[in-house]
Design a protein around this motif. Sequence first.
Motif, PDB file in Angstrom:
ATOM      1  N   UNK A  10      62.109  47.677  -8.799  1.00 56.17           N
ATOM      2  CA  UNK A  10      61.728  49.033  -8.752  1.00 56.17           C
ATOM      3  C   UNK A  10      63.019  49.881  -8.497  1.00 56.17           C
ATOM      4  N   UNK A  11      63.310  50.967  -9.217  1.00 56.86           N
ATOM      5  CA  UNK A  11      64.243  51.741  -8.891  1.00 56.86           C
ATOM      6  C   UNK A  11      65.536  51.388  -9.414  1.00 56.86           C
ATOM      7  N   UNK A  12      65.371  50.665 -10.468  1.00 60.92           N
ATOM      8  CA  UNK A  12      66.653  50.186 -11.404  1.00 60.92           C
ATOM      9  C   UNK A  12      66.459  50.276 -12.823  1.00 60.92           C
ATOM     10  N   UNK A  13      67.414  50.069 -13.682  1.00 56.66           N
ATOM     11  CA  UNK A  13      67.302  50.063 -15.087  1.00 56.66           C
ATOM     12  C   UNK A  13      66.440  48.994 -15.473  1.00 56.66           C
ATOM     13  N   UNK A  14      66.365  47.948 -14.972  1.00 58.71           N
ATOM     14  CA  UNK A  14      65.587  46.762 -15.513  1.00 58.71           C
ATOM     15  C   UNK A  14      64.301  47.111 -15.300  1.00 58.71           C
ATOM     16  N   UNK A  15      63.811  47.846 -14.232  1.00 60.38           N
ATOM     17  CA  UNK A  15      62.509  48.415 -13.940  1.00 60.38           C
ATOM     18  C   UNK A  15      62.040  49.319 -15.058  1.00 60.38           C
TER      19      UNK A  15
ATOM     20  N   UNK B 178      49.668  49.541 -16.665  1.00 59.67           N
ATOM     21  CA  UNK B 178      50.740  50.341 -16.026  1.00 59.67           C
ATOM     22  C   UNK B 178      50.872  49.716 -14.511  1.00 59.67           C
ATOM     23  N   UNK B 179      49.576  49.490 -13.961  1.00 60.16           N
ATOM     24  CA  UNK B 179      49.296  49.039 -12.623  1.00 60.16           C
ATOM     25  C   UNK B 179      50.057  47.600 -12.520  1.00 60.16           C
ATOM     26  N   UNK B 180      49.577  46.756 -13.377  1.00 57.36           N
ATOM     27  CA  UNK B 180      50.194  45.403 -13.447  1.00 57.36           C
ATOM     28  C   UNK B 180      51.588  45.286 -13.377  1.00 57.36           C
TER      29      UNK B 180
ATOM     30  N   UNK C   4      54.061  43.933 -10.703  1.00 58.37           N
ATOM     31  CA  UNK C   4      55.048  42.747 -11.022  1.00 58.37           C
ATOM     32  C   UNK C   4      56.358  42.984 -10.790  1.00 58.37           C
ATOM     33  N   UNK C   5      56.810  44.001 -11.324  1.00 56.22           N
ATOM     34  CA  UNK C   5      58.486  44.615 -11.218  1.00 56.22           C
ATOM     35  C   UNK C   5      58.720  44.829 -10.043  1.00 56.22           C
ATOM     36  N   UNK C   6      57.798  45.577  -9.111  1.00 56.46           N
ATOM     37  CA  UNK C   6      57.927  45.891  -7.846  1.00 56.46           C
ATOM     38  C   UNK C   6      58.101  44.424  -6.882  1.00 56.46           C
TER      39      UNK C   6
ATOM     40  N   UNK D 142      56.726  56.653 -11.551  1.00 52.32           N
ATOM     41  CA  UNK D 142      56.252  55.663 -10.406  1.00 52.32           C
ATOM     42  C   UNK D 142      57.183  54.485 -10.247  1.00 52.32           C
ATOM     43  N   UNK D 143      58.090  54.123 -10.922  1.00 54.45           N
ATOM     44  CA  UNK D 143      58.938  53.031 -11.039  1.00 54.45           C
ATOM     45  C   UNK D 143      60.437  53.586 -10.297  1.00 54.45           C
ATOM     46  N   UNK D 144      60.605  54.762 -10.314  1.00 53.32           N
ATOM     47  CA  UNK D 144      61.969  55.158  -9.592  1.00 53.32           C
ATOM     48  C   UNK D 144      61.643  55.949  -8.417  1.00 53.32           C
TER      49      UNK D 144
END
Length: 292
Positions: A154-159, A141-143, A147-149, A232-234
């Motif tokens: 981050x804070x997107x549907x793709x994330x 989850x951290x990698x 990566x996505x950040x 954590x991603x939003x």
Amino acid sequence: MSATRYTLTETRAIPEGAFRTRELFGHLAVYALLGAAVVTVAFPVYYAFAGAVMGPSDLSSYPPALLPHSVTGRNFTGAVEAIPLGRQYLNSAVTAGAITLAQLLTSILAAYAFVFLPLRWRAAVFAVFLATLMVPWEAVIIPNYLTLSGWGLGNTYFGLVLPFLASGFGTFMLRQSFRQFPAELRDAARIDGAGHWRFLWRILVPLNRPSLAAIAIYVFLSAWNQYFWPLIITRTARMQTLQIGLASLRDAERADPGLILAGVVLSLLPTLALVVFGQRFIVRGLTAGAVR
């Protein structure tokens, strides 16, 4: 000799009645355990629906009220006003739907390759593929987050969707189902000029609809109930999913059991509908690859 026959007859008759008594008590014990299990599982769902239409006096009464003395819709309107519930409902639906479609597509293609394509070291590759199921989500989850950040997702549907586009579970289930397909029909389709793509989508996929439905229901329920990754991603309430919104209803400044239960009921409706109407597909799909 006659005494022996009498003894055998007598000892044969007595255990028969005792056996029937034990069988009756056995059935009663099974029904009692099943009834207790049903009450244990169903009571929280019932109380969520009942509490969602209870007034504050019923929810705060002691002993707790099991039936609402007055039905009210204030809890549902209050939950919608407290958080952007409609937007979060849409976020959960979009995320769960996209993850379900993506995992179905990748599982179908991967399972077909593992069964029908002449790959070298196919068994070894499939074993490595299954090994991904043994890697706990907490280990990656951290990698994934870094990566996505770093990509600005981050804070997107793709994330929300990208880490869950493929799954070893769906591939394994479909591989077991595809392996039951008769080789004669595959040869006949090849003779008729059907290539891999046509054979897959015109013949194989329609014949494995129960397995596909079972995987779709399982994936959708898992994606709908996700909590930690969306948390954590939003960053904003308008991009958060419904589960995060329900957790925010527990804030100290607006803690209201009625609002929380109303939000829980709204979250349960899609999952209950899937389980009720898709139960036969779940059973047929999960047992499709049990016997070859």
